[in-house]
Design a protein around this motif. Structure first.
Motif, PDB file in Angstrom:
ATOM      1  N   ASN A  10      48.099  46.616  44.695  1.00  6.98           N
ATOM      2  CA  ASN A  10      48.915  46.983  43.533  1.00  6.98           C
ATOM      3  C   ASN A  10      50.032  45.981  43.291  1.00  6.98           C
ATOM      4  N   SER A  11      50.549  45.402  44.368  1.00  6.46           N
ATOM      5  CA  SER A  11      51.635  44.428  44.214  1.00  6.46           C
ATOM      6  C   SER A  11      51.155  43.149  43.537  1.00  6.46           C
ATOM      7  N   SER A  12      49.834  42.926  43.524  1.00  6.36           N
ATOM      8  CA  SER A  12      49.273  41.740  42.876  1.00  6.36           C
ATOM      9  C   SER A  12      48.523  42.075  41.594  1.00  6.36           C
ATOM     10  N   GLN A  13      48.589  43.323  41.155  1.00  5.73           N
ATOM     11  CA  GLN A  13      47.761  43.748  40.025  1.00  5.73           C
ATOM     12  C   GLN A  13      48.070  42.972  38.751  1.00  5.73           C
ATOM     13  N   ASN A  14      49.334  42.789  38.449  1.00  6.21           N
ATOM     14  CA  ASN A  14      49.680  42.069  37.227  1.00  6.21           C
ATOM     15  C   ASN A  14      49.187  40.623  37.289  1.00  6.21           C
ATOM     16  N   ALA A  15      49.356  39.995  38.455  1.00  3.75           N
ATOM     17  CA  ALA A  15      48.881  38.618  38.619  1.00  3.75           C
ATOM     18  C   ALA A  15      47.365  38.547  38.474  1.00  3.75           C
ATOM     19  N   LEU A  16      46.663  39.571  38.980  1.00  2.00           N
ATOM     20  CA  LEU A  16      45.209  39.629  38.848  1.00  2.00           C
ATOM     21  C   LEU A  16      44.782  39.642  37.380  1.00  2.00           C
ATOM     22  N   ILE A  17      45.444  40.485  36.609  1.00  2.00           N
ATOM     23  CA  ILE A  17      45.074  40.627  35.198  1.00  2.00           C
ATOM     24  C   ILE A  17      45.386  39.350  34.430  1.00  2.00           C
ATOM     25  N   GLU A  18      46.496  38.712  34.753  1.00  2.00           N
ATOM     26  CA  GLU A  18      46.831  37.446  34.092  1.00  2.00           C
ATOM     27  C   GLU A  18      45.830  36.350  34.458  1.00  2.00           C
ATOM     28  N   ALA A  19      45.359  36.359  35.690  1.00  4.00           N
ATOM     29  CA  ALA A  19      44.343  35.378  36.099  1.00  4.00           C
ATOM     30  C   ALA A  19      43.038  35.614  35.351  1.00  4.00           C
ATOM     31  N   ALA A  20      42.680  36.879  35.176  1.00  5.15           N
ATOM     32  CA  ALA A  20      41.458  37.200  34.436  1.00  5.15           C
ATOM     33  C   ALA A  20      41.573  36.772  32.982  1.00  5.15           C
ATOM     34  N   ARG A  21      42.741  36.980  32.396  1.00  3.97           N
ATOM     35  CA  ARG A  21      42.957  36.552  31.009  1.00  3.97           C
ATOM     36  C   ARG A  21      42.854  35.028  30.902  1.00  3.97           C
ATOM     37  N   ALA A  22      43.445  34.324  31.878  1.00  7.15           N
ATOM     38  CA  ALA A  22      43.358  32.861  31.871  1.00  7.15           C
ATOM     39  C   ALA A  22      41.905  32.408  32.000  1.00  7.15           C
TER      40      ALA A  22
END
Length: 689
Positions: free
Chosen positions: A545-557
């Motif tokens: 969960n602490s990396s969830q936002n970074a995960l979603i941004e990586a997927a968008r990239a």
């Protein structure tokens, strides 16, 4: 129908580049060009068009009748088996569906519910016996149906739905129950009024074991009275924020008994004695395989969103080349809106993104067709299709909403008028961002796939190899984050903004920047989560969960990179030099606006120098200036006639108004009756003193 693709003229401009509109239009139509043109001809018929101002009940009735017209015109059966009257053309089927958004998004989605979800579930999850029994009625609209998956308590979390189908070996029946209110099926198309049957997704329980989510064919209503059958109930969702031609509703079940053979048992079966069997031993893999067969909903939404963006940009850019406002450049002539830099900034980057999304969608559609035709249907192919569909559907639907809103504002008050379609399309497409999977959840699915691929590279490596990798990563971090790369770029660029800009428009440089960002983001997240598998479940979830936002941004990239690559591949296939030159600028505009959008990341990670960053915005503005003369050609290549646009401001009426006004003032200035401007009078008085 006005067919702009039939134009053979090439539009010449001062810079020597020109667009062959017909050839570009053909490239945009893609592999299923003939199907798309047939579908557009159908979508151009007035009897299929959305009529604004209808009540939601009137709109529903109209759309239901329109489904019958689609059947009569053979517009929706391409994916079904040849033996039943289809053509087994899966890619062409989706391509045709997408074009219906031009007529009415409600029609496109309701048709998608009937044949793309309800019918496809029977086709892909059932056996030939199921297909022969139910598909003829589904295809003919004798059996209007529902796709009852979503529950109000578990929207995107399908694996956790609470509806149960418990097998009774004595009667050889499944008993369907929604045990509490949160288990009611919600937002179900065709549920409120029209649906006579449904494919219901429920937890299959037999002999006291829950075998996970499976699909069941359930009759809902009496065909004569249209009343719910015993044990079945529902509510009408009534008026929504858009798509009011669809009768969405809620369904619930109380001890509803169906024959054992109503289980759509291609991937899992229950024998008469209650024993369960499946060709796929892993419950998780079985679940994703069943859901994967229904990916075409996301594929078609991706294409429909691209289509809506095209319509909006054609309307807004047509208007912007005719509407005049303010006379800063002349005492007598007002300036055309699209000549303003800010107006170009509003519309042309979105045009570039739409082209990128269109070319990416064509690749997705071909991937989809390869899987469902069986020509490329391995587990890896299906996983790739799922990931690609999730990534592109998310970006294209968000882009459509952004584009529709910006085009609405760019057209001022005229854009707010229903007769110009932008507000209506915006309302109808709003739900696309959460329909067939919430975009944010879908991007998390993409991110997990990226992490899985990343971890495979290191799963079986020995310590020495891992150590060398870590050292390499450390060196890369030192090179980037210490500023060494910034220094190198500054030395190369110093004293020459032109040299810096030239580097940015280089295709390989753009790809390196976009791909490097994805690789770096995924590796950073992988490093942060590397110990998650060793932790207790709650601690692992907390770490994830602490990396969830970074995960979603990586997927968008990652999705943005896919679009850029698809645009570049399509660019290389363009034969006409002038068209290729203009499209190269449009591709550069797409790539550089992405880099500009994420410029903070590139600067913080030392991937771009401050010198080069300063040249980015001015260079983008120069590209806009060069693209300005070709803007109409680029939207004309979409191939839409007035019967598809149906927007008053895209008919040329604004040019007529502006020409009339200019002619009036020209004649007035030439006459003796023209009043003197007060400022001119004051200036003359001062001159006489």
């Amino acid at each position: 129908m006005t067919d702009v693709l039939s134009r053979s003229t090439k539009h010449n401009h001062d810079d020597g580049a020109r667009v062959d509109v017909a050839a570009l239009g053909q490239a945009l139509l893609g592999k299923w060009a003939e199907v798309r043109l047939q579908a557009r001809e159908l979508a151009g018929r007035p009897e299929l068009h959305k009529v604004e101002g209808l009540s939601h009940t009137e709109h529903r009735e109209r759309v239901f009748r329109q489904l019958g017209l689609l059947v009569e015109n053979n517009g929706v059966h391409r994916a079904f088996p040849v033996r039943l009257g289809g053509t087994s053309d899966h890619g062409g089927n989706v391509a045709g569906f997408e074009e219906l958004v031009l007529a009415d998004p409600s029609l496109q989605v309701k048709a998608g519910v009937q044949w793309g979800l309800f019918g496809s579930a029977v086709l892909h999850l059932g056996t030939q016996e199921h297909q022969d029994k139910w598909l003829p009625g589904i295809m003919s609209m004798e059996i209007p149906g529902c796709f009852a998956m979503t529950e109000i308590g578990h929207g995107s979390d399908v694996a956790s739905i609470a509806t149960t189908a418990t097998y009774d070996a004595v009667t050889q029946e499944f008993v369907i129950n929604t045990p509490f209110r949160a288990a009611w099926k919600e937002f179900i198309g065709n549920a409120a009024v029209d649906g006579l049957a449904a494919v219901v997704f429920a937890q299959l329980i037999t002999r006291g074991v829950n075998h996970g989510v499976h699909a069941f064919y359930v009759d809902l209503r009496d065909p004569e009275t249209k009343e719910f059958l015993p044990g079945i109930g529902g509510l009408d969702d009534n008026i929504k924020g858009g798509l009011n031609g669809i009768d969405n509703g809620r369904l619930h079940f109380s001890n509803v008994r169906i024959p054992r053979t109503n289980l759509l048992n291609r991937y899992g079966d229950v024998a008469g004695d209650g024993s369960y069997s499946s060709s796929i031993t892993s419950p998780g893999r079985r679940f994703f395989t069943m859901l994967g067969t229904l990916v075409q909903g996301r594929v078609s939404l991706d294409g429909a969103a691209v289509g809506a963006s095209k319509v909006a940009l054609k309307i807004a850019i047509q208007y912007a080349t005719e509407r005049r406002q303010f006379n800063a450049a002349s005492d007598t002539e007002e300036v055309v809106l699209l000549d303003y830099q800010r107006h170009q900034r509003r519309l042309l980057p979105r045009l570039a993104t739409t082209y990128a999304a269109a070319f990416a969608h064509e690749e997705l559609l071909q991937k989809f067709d390869g899987v469902f035709s069986g020509t490329h249907d391995t587990d890896e192919d299906r996983q790739d299709l799922e990931t690609l569909a999730a990534a592109l559907k998310s970006l294209s639907t968000w882009h459509a909403l952004d584009t529709l809103q910006e085009c609405r504002e760019a057209c001022g008050g005229a854009g707010f008028m229903v007769e110009n379609r932008l507000t209506s399309l915006r309302a109808d497409l709003d739900v696309y961002a959460t329909f067939e999977g919430d975009n944010t959840v879908l991007l998390q699915l993409v991110a997990k796939r990226l992490l899985a691929d990343y971890s495979k590279d290191f799963r079986n490596l020995d310590f020495g190899v891992l150590a060398r990798f870590v050292v390499g990563q450390a060196a890369d971090l030192t090179w980037n984050k210490s500023g060494l790369r910034q220094v190198a770029q500054f030395v190369a660029d110093s004293g020459s903004a032109q040299k810096s800009a030239k580097a940015l428009r280089d295709e390989n440089t753009q790809h390196e920047l976009l791909a490097g960002r994805v690789q770096s983001m995924v590796s950073d997240i992988g490093a942060a989560l590397k110990d998650a598998g060793k932790l207790p479940k709650d601690k692992a979830a907390e770490l994830f969960n602490s990396s969830q936002n970074a995960l979603i941004e990586a997927a968008r990239a990652h999705a943005e990179l896919l679009q850029w690559e698809a645009f570049t591949e399509a660019l290389h296939r363009i034969g006409d030099p002038g068209t290729r030159k203009v499209l190269a600028r449009l591709r550069d505009l797409f790539g550089l606006t992405l880099i500009e959008k994420h410029l903070d990341w590139y600067l913080m990670n030392g991937r771009i120098s401050m010198q080069r960053a300063r040249t980015l915005a001015p260079y983008i503005n120069r590209i806009l200036t060069k693209l300005r003369p070709h803007a109409l050609d680029l939207v004309d290549a979409f191939g839409y006639g007035p019967e598809h646009l149906r927007a008053t401001i895209a008919t040329g009426i604004e040019r007529e108004r502006q020409d009339e006004a200019r002619d009036y003032y020209r004649k007035l200035r030439a006459s003796k009756d023209a009043p003197m401007d007060e400022k001119v009078m004051v200036q003359k008085a001062k001159a006489r003193r």
